[in-house]
Write a protein that holds these residues in place. Structure first.
Motif, short mmCIF file in Angstrom:
data_model
loop_
_atom_site.label_atom_id
_atom_site.label_comp_id
_atom_site.label_asym_id
_atom_site.label_seq_id
_atom_site.Cartn_x
_atom_site.Cartn_y
_atom_site.Cartn_z
N UNK A 36 0.82 -1.21 0.00
CA UNK A 36 0.00 0.00 0.00
C UNK A 36 0.86 1.26 0.00
N UNK A 37 2.02 1.18 0.64
CA UNK A 37 2.91 2.35 0.73
C UNK A 37 3.67 2.57 -0.58
N UNK A 38 4.30 1.51 -1.09
CA UNK A 38 5.19 1.69 -2.24
C UNK A 38 4.46 1.65 -3.57
N UNK A 155 37.24 3.23 19.29
CA UNK A 155 36.41 3.81 20.33
C UNK A 155 35.06 4.32 19.85
N UNK A 156 34.60 3.80 18.72
CA UNK A 156 33.27 4.17 18.23
C UNK A 156 32.20 3.56 19.15
N UNK A 157 31.04 4.20 19.19
CA UNK A 157 29.94 3.68 20.01
C UNK A 157 28.76 3.33 19.13
N UNK A 158 28.00 2.32 19.55
CA UNK A 158 26.81 1.89 18.81
C UNK A 158 25.60 2.09 19.69
N UNK A 159 24.62 2.82 19.19
CA UNK A 159 23.38 3.05 19.94
C UNK A 159 22.21 2.46 19.16
N UNK A 160 21.28 1.86 19.89
CA UNK A 160 20.06 1.32 19.29
C UNK A 160 18.97 2.36 19.48
N UNK A 161 18.83 3.25 18.53
CA UNK A 161 17.88 4.34 18.66
C UNK A 161 17.18 4.60 17.33
N UNK A 162 15.98 5.14 17.43
CA UNK A 162 15.16 5.43 16.25
C UNK A 162 15.76 6.62 15.52
N UNK A 163 16.29 6.37 14.30
CA UNK A 163 16.99 7.41 13.55
C UNK A 163 16.56 7.43 12.09
N UNK A 164 15.24 7.35 11.85
CA UNK A 164 14.74 7.28 10.48
C UNK A 164 15.17 8.49 9.64
N UNK A 165 15.06 9.69 10.21
CA UNK A 165 15.40 10.90 9.45
C UNK A 165 16.88 10.94 9.10
N UNK A 192 10.32 6.19 4.83
CA UNK A 192 10.07 6.76 6.16
C UNK A 192 8.79 6.18 6.76
N UNK A 193 7.76 6.04 5.93
CA UNK A 193 6.49 5.47 6.40
C UNK A 193 6.66 4.00 6.76
N UNK A 194 7.42 3.26 5.95
CA UNK A 194 7.69 1.85 6.24
C UNK A 194 8.38 1.70 7.58
N UNK A 195 9.39 2.53 7.83
CA UNK A 195 10.13 2.44 9.08
C UNK A 195 9.27 2.81 10.28
N UNK A 196 8.40 3.80 10.12
CA UNK A 196 7.54 4.20 11.23
C UNK A 196 6.56 3.10 11.58
N UNK A 197 5.96 2.47 10.56
CA UNK A 197 5.01 1.38 10.82
C UNK A 197 5.74 0.20 11.45
N UNK A 198 6.92 -0.12 10.92
CA UNK A 198 7.69 -1.24 11.47
C UNK A 198 8.06 -0.97 12.92
N UNK A 199 8.49 0.25 13.21
CA UNK A 199 8.91 0.58 14.57
C UNK A 199 7.73 0.53 15.53
N UNK A 200 6.57 1.01 15.08
CA UNK A 200 5.40 1.03 15.96
C UNK A 200 4.84 -0.36 16.20
N UNK A 201 5.19 -1.31 15.34
CA UNK A 201 4.73 -2.70 15.50
C UNK A 201 5.85 -3.63 15.95
N UNK A 202 6.92 -3.05 16.49
CA UNK A 202 8.06 -3.82 16.99
C UNK A 202 8.67 -4.74 15.93
N UNK A 203 8.70 -4.25 14.70
CA UNK A 203 9.29 -5.02 13.61
C UNK A 203 10.63 -4.43 13.16
N UNK A 204 11.00 -3.29 13.74
CA UNK A 204 12.21 -2.63 13.27
C UNK A 204 13.22 -2.41 14.37
N UNK A 205 14.50 -2.50 14.01
CA UNK A 205 15.60 -2.20 14.93
C UNK A 205 16.57 -1.25 14.23
#
Length: 293
Positions: A36-38, A155-165, A192-205
């Motif tokens: 529906x999105x693409x 010494x790089x760091x890895x964060x698990x955070x929502x960074x779609x933009x 962007x819409x795909x990532x938002x839907x995935x994140x809101x449904x716990x499908x994205x990391x």
């Protein structure tokens, strides 16, 4: 087998999604919400009992309808919980050609064909994460092992955070640098819409690599039905520090031992495929289906 052509309005979306979820070759790309999105108003060819289904993503070119592969879909094709034979695959293609002028798309690894001018075998790369991390890492290439060690010392760091933009910003820069054609602003809005839907449904990391306070690289993993699909980009600093070696190694370490297939959304380009092979990935064959106008 009786095949039916269905418009978007005629498709039973509940039955459709059930078929995709339970298919032997299920892929999130074929779920109704993703399509529906693409490709709004996508169509379909289905067997009369919905045992076999094939989405049709349609565009117009020179006034002619054609079946194409949308940006941010790796492949579509035929889906079923039954084995798909070459004969079934070709029957679906011939049926689709009654409703489109030509086809220019990629069909999933579960849709087999006999190689010809129309059907060309291609490869993607995948990595089975069911083994423990030590076993998987032992199969990295010597070069990748060395690069992971070197990057970890920076010494790089890895964060698990929502960074779609930020990911979209880096993707735009990467596509511009590589002169990638055919990707327009709407495609990035779709992602962007795909990532938002995935994140809101716990499908994205999301994984973001930092050097101090500066972003080096970002990746989004869409995890669905035991397959993790990889969307990623790095900026100049990330390329300089080879931050993607750290990011991928971190994802593998976090998910080792799970029933999960890491889909690199790989490439037939030797350099890209070689990078994926360096993490122990293996080829998975699929077919490009391209008919003449």
């Amino acid at each position: 087998m009786k095949l039916l052509y269905l418009t978007y309005q005629q498709i039973n979306k509940t039955k459709w999604d059930s078929v995709i979820k339970n298919s032997k070759n299920s892929l999130v790309y074929a779920m109704s919400w993703y399509l529906n999105i693409v490709s709004p108003d996508w169509e379909a060819i289905v067997s009369d009992d919905y045992q076999f289904v094939m989405p049709l993503t349609i565009r117009q070119k020179l006034g002619q309808r054609y079946f194409y592969k949308p940006v941010f879909i790796q492949f579509l094709g035929i889906f079923s919980n039954q084995d798909i034979t070459v004969e079934i695959g070709e029957e679906f293609v011939q049926e689709a050609l009654k409703y489109v002028k030509f086809i220019d798309s990629w069909f999933n690894p579960g849709s087999p064909f006999s190689e010809s001018e129309i059907f060309t075998k291609k490869q993607t790369q995948v990595l089975d994460l069911s083994n423990d991390y030590e076993t998987i890492a032992s199969n990295y290439s010597r070069s990748n092992k060395n690069n992971v060690k070197k990057v970890r010392k920076l010494g790089l760091s890895v964060k698990r955070e929502f960074n779609a933009e930020i990911l979209i910003q880096l993707l735009k820069g990467m596509y511009s640098r590589k002169n990638v054609e055919g990707v327009v602003e709407q495609d990035f809005k779709n992602l962007n819409e795909i990532m938002k839907i995935a994140e809101s449904n716990n499908l994205g990391e999301y994984y973001t690599v930092y050097s101090g306070e500066e972003v080096c690289s970002v990746a989004f993993f869409l995890i669905w039905n035991n397959r993790a699909i990889y969307y990623h980009a790095a900026n100049e600093l990330g390329r300089e520090k080879r931050s993607m070696f750290l990011l991928v190694d971190e994802f593998i370490k976090d998910h080792a031992g799970q029933k999960l297939l890491f889909d690199f959304a790989g490439s037939n380009i030797p350099g890209v495929a070689e990078w994926n092979f360096g993490f122990g990935a293996e080829n998975e064959n699929f077919y490009e289906v391209r008919t003449m106008i």
